[in-house]
Write a protein that holds these residues in place. Structure first.
Motif: not given
Length: 370
Positions: A241-260
């Motif tokens: 991301x960028x250090x501008x004060x707007x970074x927001x981390x949202x939810x994590x879900x399973x992918x229908x393939x491997x990973x997330x």
């Protein structure tokens, strides 16, 4: 979309100022049978818990528990777990400088199918002999502190931001990071199980999911360490991301393939990133203009939702490719930036939102997609 007003008979904390340092008003959890547990923060220093039937109507009399902030609720066939904050003590320190009060504690509360407490376990580490201003303390303060729960079929994991106290000569410094703790079925704290003391430093927007395909809890955080979405505890970068004060981390879900997939935003623009064990291998720059996207598994797909005026808007995505499915639609409840949708076994997703009165909550259910 179906909206149900649930009249509670007790006052609910309002949305107020929405940030990762303010109380969370409400949360919902799906049970295996399709019913729900609804939790909310009262205005009287208590966290309440009510059971909803499959039509999202309140059944029986809600239970209450001592708590000054609600974090999350999760459920299983025998009840569930609340994650909430209680008051703690700072002791004397002294601090090397500044102020970090209050010094509160984070707790898991196990309840049965009647909503009655079975056990409670602190997942911070304060005690009568260790206050928040003592070396080695891990506590909940005014700064980033929200958390989320996940369940592996036996044990519950809590992943949350916390304060970290470190001795510095004759005084102590208070740092900020995150912590993941796992509690077993009888209420005992467990080692291993992907738990850790500190994962991301200057961490916020902590999210966790259980992946039965690999037998591990998986987490993402937002961090101002190079301003990125990262995967603890090894601090692997998922998306830069960028250090501008707007970074927001949202939810994590399973992918229908491997990973997330993780939904996040920068500069008021939502993104989807797919990853497995490290850096993102696919980025979807969505058309969604929002600072706070929500993401949830949705019947083999993914649902992203966000604030749109006094209501919410939503878009379905393919959980393998990240491509859009259908058109955007409206969800007729007000958004809260730091609360989450929950997925249900019938393919629906539900969100607990502010109701039409101070003693009600609106359940917005996005019905299964054919």
């Amino acid at each position: 979309m179906k909206k149900t007003q649930v009249n509670l008979g007790v006052s609910v904390t309002g949305y107020g100022r929405q940030s990762d340092t303010e109380p969370l008003p409400m949360a919902i959890a799906a049970t295996p049978s399709g019913r729900s547990w609804l939790a909310w923060l009262g205005t009287d220093g208590k966290v309440y818990l009510g059971n909803l039937d499959c039509s999202d109507h309140l059944v029986g009399t809600p239970s209450s528990f001592a708590g000054i902030d609600l974090q999350d609720v999760a459920a299983d066939a025998n009840g569930g777990v609340l994650l909430l904050t209680r008051k703690g003590d700072c002791h004397t320190g002294p601090l090397c400088g500044g102020s970090s009060s209050p010094c509160n504690t984070m707790w898991m509360i196990r309840f049965d199918n009647s909503g009655h407490q079975v056990w409670e376990q602190q997942v911070t580490n304060l005690s009568s002999s260790r206050g928040g201003y003592d070396d080695g303390a891990r506590f909940v303060w005014w700064y980033q502190h929200h958390g989320r729960l996940a369940y592996d079929g036996t044990n519950y994991a809590a992943y949350f931001s916390d304060a970290i106290t470190v001795q510095n000569g004759r005084c102590v410094d208070i740092h900020q990071g995150d912590r993941m703790q796992v509690v077993g079925p009888t209420g005992a704290l467990l080692s291993g199980h992907d738990s850790f003391e500190v994962g991301c430093s200057h961490s916020w927007d902590n999210h966790i999911v259980w992946d039965p395909r690999v037998g591990h809890f998986k987490m993402v955080c937002a961090t101002d360490n190079n301003c990125r979405i990262a995967q603890p505890p090894n601090y692997r970068t998922v998306a830069s991301g960028t250090c501008d004060g707007t970074l927001f981390g949202g939810d994590i879900v399973l992918s229908s393939n491997a990973g997330y997939w993780v939904g996040w935003s920068q500069g008021g623009h939502a993104r989807l990133d797919h990853f497995s064990t490290g850096a993102s291998d696919k980025t979807v720059n969505t058309s969604v203009a929002t600072s706070h996207p929500h993401l949830v598994s949705y019947g083999g797909r993914m649902l992203m939702a966000w604030a749109s005026g006094s209501k919410m808007a939503a878009q379905v995505y393919h959980s393998g490719t990240g491509s859009t499915v259908g058109s955007q639609f409206t969800i007729d409840v007000p958004d809260h930036a730091y609360m989450s949708f929950k997925a249900y076994s019938d393919g629906s997703a539900a969100y607990a939102a502010a109701g039409s009165t101070s003693t009600s909550i609106a359940i917005a259910r996005v019905m299964p997609m054919s």
